[in-house]
Design a protein around this motif. Structure first.
Motif, short mmCIF file in Angstrom:
data_model
loop_
_atom_site.label_atom_id
_atom_site.label_comp_id
_atom_site.label_asym_id
_atom_site.label_seq_id
_atom_site.Cartn_x
_atom_site.Cartn_y
_atom_site.Cartn_z
N THR A 185 0.83 -1.21 0.00
CA THR A 185 0.00 0.00 0.00
C THR A 185 0.86 1.26 0.00
N PHE A 186 1.92 1.25 0.82
CA PHE A 186 2.82 2.41 0.86
C PHE A 186 3.47 2.66 -0.48
N VAL A 187 4.00 1.59 -1.09
CA VAL A 187 4.67 1.74 -2.39
C VAL A 187 3.66 2.20 -3.45
N GLY A 188 2.42 1.70 -3.37
CA GLY A 188 1.38 2.12 -4.31
C GLY A 188 1.08 3.60 -4.19
N LEU A 189 0.97 4.08 -2.94
CA LEU A 189 0.73 5.52 -2.72
C LEU A 189 1.92 6.36 -3.16
N TRP A 190 3.11 5.84 -2.90
CA TRP A 190 4.33 6.53 -3.32
C TRP A 190 4.41 6.64 -4.84
N LEU A 201 -4.36 -2.17 -5.05
CA LEU A 201 -5.28 -3.31 -5.07
C LEU A 201 -4.65 -4.53 -4.41
N ALA A 202 -3.38 -4.79 -4.72
CA ALA A 202 -2.67 -5.91 -4.08
C ALA A 202 -2.60 -5.71 -2.58
N GLY A 203 -2.40 -4.46 -2.14
CA GLY A 203 -2.37 -4.18 -0.71
C GLY A 203 -3.71 -4.43 -0.05
#
Length: 251
Positions: free
Chosen positions: A77-82, A107-109
């Motif tokens: 989730t963090f990497v997705g937001l980043w 989505l994976a998060g």
């Protein structure tokens, strides 16, 4: 009328399971319980011999893996937001043929949070609470331990499916859902056998946990039986029945 019919079939199925558990009729006779236990122990083949089967080991395996998935899901989730803030942040991965998007990572998060962290915590808790409230041991600690790895495999495939929904014409999320469903059925059978062998009257929270777990396959079956599996009413009811079962497990 379609929604009322779905609810009638759903609650009738839940009541039937409850009566069978308390009256010991049909599927919960001694013969069938022995057969079900044999299937739990032998269905995974030689792999069952690698499980210790120590008391409480099944619940521990689920809770530990749930903690691992909590770390993984928060990282995704963090990497997705980043990546949503800085689209070129993972540009170097393109050399490996990987080009994840912010949407796919988030989505994976979400999937790894719901099914991996929260799902495994809830099932691990159920494997500990139901035997305690029943004053008996879990029907099969070995099966519970090994099925935790099967469940984790389904979550791993879900994470891949969030990035690549289809590989060689095969829908990845469909495969992960099938594996996840098989693991859930094994857990439900394990808990039903445990409850049917209880040595004292089980408190209400134990029944709520069991009802919450069996609500997933029972609601799907109820929608399918009423012929509403592919229409809007059936999908609407299915999402809400499964969602409501979550609150029964944590109550």
């Amino acid at each position: 009328m379609g929604l009322i019919t779905i609810l009638m079939v759903f609650w009738l199925s839940i009541i039937i399971v409850y009566v069978m558990l308390n009256r010991g009729i049909w599927v919960f006779t001694d013969v069938t319980k022995g057969t079900s236990l044999f299937m739990l122990e032998k269905a995974l083949g030689p792999a069952i011999d690698f499980a210790e089967g120590r008391k409480g080991s099944g619940a521990v395996a689920w809770i530990i893996q749930g903690a691992v998935w909590l770390v993984i899901s928060s990282t995704l989730t963090f990497v997705g937001l980043w990546l949503g803030h800085e689209p070129t942040a993972l540009h170097s991965l393109s050399a490996w043929g990987l080009n994840p998007t912010s949407e796919s990572l988030i989505l994976a998060g979400k999937l790894s949070t719901i099914f991996g962290a929260v799902g495994m915590f809830l099932i691990g808790s159920a494997l500990h609470i139901v035997p305690k409230l029943s004053n008996t041991d879990l029907a099969s600690e070995k099966n519970a331990t090994l099925v935790s790895f099967v469940w984790a495999l389904s979550i791993f495939i879900m994470v891949i499916g969030a990035y690549m929904p289809e590989i060689f014409g095969v829908k990845i999320l469909l495969i992960s859902t099938l594996i996840n469903s098989l693991a859930l059925i094994a857990i439900i059978v394990n808990l039903l056998l445990t409850a049917s062998s209880r040595e004292r009257k089980m408190a209400l929270p134990g029944w709520l946990i069991i009802i919450g777990l069996i609500s997933v396959p029972v609601s799907t079956l109820a929608v399918a039986i009423t012929g509403n599996l592919t229409n809007g009413t059936g999908q609407w009811a299915l999402v809400r029945l499964i969602g409501a079962s979550f609150f029964l497990q944590v109550s």
